[in-house]
Design an enzyme around this catalytic site. Structure first.
Site: not given
Ligand SMILES: *Cc1c(COP(=O)(O)O)cnc(C)c1O
Length: 403
Positions: A120, A197, A200, A223, A361
C-alpha cells in the site's frame, strides 16, 4: 449450527438504514457494530473528560478507560507489554512515525530498505522519501505469477546493506496472505528490523506477535469495525528506546525548560497532544466485539468464502482476476478488457452493491499487472454466499449492458 453471516450482519445498524445494501468494500473501511457506536456515544454523553491530566473523578475514569484500551490491544495482538502499544491516527501515521522516528537516524547513503511489490502507498512512500533524502536505495521483493512474494528473491535481496524490511501481512489489493513468520525469521537471522503492515490482517487473522516477533506492527481501527482517525503502532521496547517522537507538545514529557525537553519514557513519548480519546475508546469496543466472536469459526468461513468467490468469479466471461494466492483472504481485484472499473462500480451501485474502483493505493502493483485500475470486491464475515451470487449476476448483466 452452520456459520451464519446474517446473524452477525444484524449487529451493524447501517444495514437497517440502507436495506438490501451489499457492502463489499471492507478492505477500504469497515462498518460499525452497534456496540462500538454506543460506546463512543456514551463516552461523549456520560463520561467525557480529558485524559492523563485531570484530578477530578471523571478525568480519572476517562484516563482509565483510555489506558485500558492499551492493555486490550496488547492482549489482542499478544504483545509482551502494554508499553509497546502506541496510539496514532492510523496505519499511515504509524509507518511515518517508525520511518522518521526510528529509521531516519540510522539510515546512511548506500543503505537499502526492502519492501514488497504489493505494498500500500502508506508502506511505500514513507520509505521511498526517506531513501531520496538519505541517498539510500529502495529494493522491492517481486511477485510470482500467483501474486505471492517470491521468497527466493527475498533471500537474495537481504544484504548487509539492508537496514529495514517492511511488508504487508495481507494484501489489500490481491488478498494474498504473506508467510510473515518465515519472512520475519529470515530477517531476524540477519538482525534486520522488520515492520509488518497488519491493516488488513487484523480483521481476518488471529495475530500473535509473540510468535511472529516483528519489531513493528501497525494497523488502523477503522479496518476492524472501530472508528476512523485512530490506529496502533506496536513497537518493541528495545526499538522505542532510541526512537525520536514524530511530534512534540503536551502530554509527552518528563520535564521542560526553555533550554531543553526530556521526553517521557514509554508510549506517551509518541503521543503528543490531547489524543483521540473517543477514538481509542471506540477501538477498545471494536476489540471487545471481535473478542466476542468465535474467531476460528470466522477464519474458516473467510477461507471458504475466498475459495467460493474465486470459483464464482473465474467463470465470468472475459474477467481477469489479479492474483490467486494459495493462502488468501476474500479480497479480489479484477477487470474486464473493455469496461472501465469506474463504470463497473457505478453499474454495481445501481444494483445496490458497493465495490471499490481504482488503484487501491497500490499504483506500482497496478503497473505490474499493466492495468491503470481494477475493480475490487472485499468481503467480511457478514457477507453471505447469496451476496456473492448477486455480485456475479450483476457483473453478467453489466457485461450485457456494455456489450
Ligand atoms: C488501509 C491500509 C493502509 C492505510 O491505512 P489508513 O487507515 O489509511 O492509515 C495501509 N496498508 C494497508 C494494507 C491498508 O489496507
Amino acid at each position: 449450527m452452520a456459520f451464519s453471516p446474517d446473524f452477525y450482519k444484524k449487529h451493524f445498524p447501517v444495514f437497517d438504514a440502507n436495506p438490501g445494501w451489499i457492502y463489499l468494500d471492507h478492505a477500504a473501511t469497515t462498518q460499525k457494530p452497534q456496540l462500538v457506536i454506543d460506546r463512543i456515544r456514551d463516552f461523549y454523553a456520560k463520561e467525557y473528560a480529558t485524559v492523563h491530566r485531570g484530578i477530578y473523578k471523571q478525568a480519572a475514569a476517562a484516563t482509565s478507560a483510555y489506558e485500558s484500551v492499551r492493555d486490550k490491544v496488547a492482549e489482542f495482538l499478544h504483545a509482551a507489554s502494554r508499553e509497546e502499544i502506541i496510539f496514532t491516527k492510523g496505519a499511515t501515521e504509524s509507518i511515518n512515525l517508525i520511518s522518521r522516528g526510528f529509521l531516519a537516524q540510522r539510515l546512511k547513503e548506500g543503505d537499502e530498505i526492502l519492501i514488497s511489490a504489493m505494498e500500500h502507498h502508506a508502506n511505500l512512500i514513507p520509505w521511498q522519501q526517506l531513501c531520496l533524502e538519505k541517498k539510500a536505495i529502495l529494493r522491492v521483493i517481486p511477485l510470482n505469477s500467483k501474486g505471492e512474494l517470491d521468497l527466493e528473491r527475498y533471500w537474495d535481496l537481504l544484504t548487509p546493506r539492508t537496514k529495514m524490511i517492511a511488508f504487508v501481512h495481507v494484501s489489500n489489493t490481491l488478498g494474498t496472505i504473506n508467510p510473515v513468520k518465515r519472512l520475519v525469521t529470515l530477517a531476524r537471522s540477519k538482525q534486520i528490523p522488520v515492520l509488518i503492515d497488519g491493516s488488513q490482517a487484523v480483521a481476518h487473522e488471529m495475530v500473535n506477535l509473540e510468535e511472529l516477533n516483528p519489531d513493528f506492527y501497525v494497523f488502523s481501527a477503522h479496518k476492524i469495525f472501530g472508528p476512523s482517525g485512530v490506529g496502533v503502532a506496536y513497537i518493541k521496547r528495545e526499538q522505542q528506546e532510541e526512537m525520536k517522537p514524530l511530534m512534540w507538545g503536551g502530554d509527552m514529557i518528563k520535564s521542560v525548560t526553555f533550554e531543553e525537553t526530556i521526553p517521557a519514557d514509554g508510549p506517551s513519548r509518541f503521543e503528543a497532544g490531547t489524543p483521540n480519546m473517543a477514538g481509542v475508546i471506540g477501538l477498545g469496543a471494536a476489540i471487545d466485539y471481535i473478542n466476542s466472536l468465535d474467531r476460528i469459526e470466522i477464519k474458516v468461513y473467510l477461507k471458504e468464502l475466498a475459495r467460493y468467490v474465486y470459483d464464482m468469479l473465474k467463470d465470468i466471461k472475459g474477467i481477469r482476476i489479479m492474483g490467486n494466492a494459495t493462502e488468501r483472504s476474500p479480497i479480489f481485484s479484477f477487470s474486464f478488457e473493455d469496461i472501465h472499473p469506474h463504470d463497473m462500480a457505478t453499474f454495481l451501485d445501481s444494483r445496490n452493491i458497493a465495490i471499490r474502483a481504482g488503484h487501491h493505493c497500490t499504483q506500482p502493483l497496478m503497473d505490474h499487472y499493466q492495468v491503470g485500475a481494477t475493480a475490487r470486491a472485499s468481503f467480511s464475515f457478514i457477507n453471505n454466499k447469496s451476496e456473492v451470487g448477486k455480485l456475479v449476476s450483476s457483473l453478467e448483466e453489466m457485461i450485457q449492458f456494455f456489450a
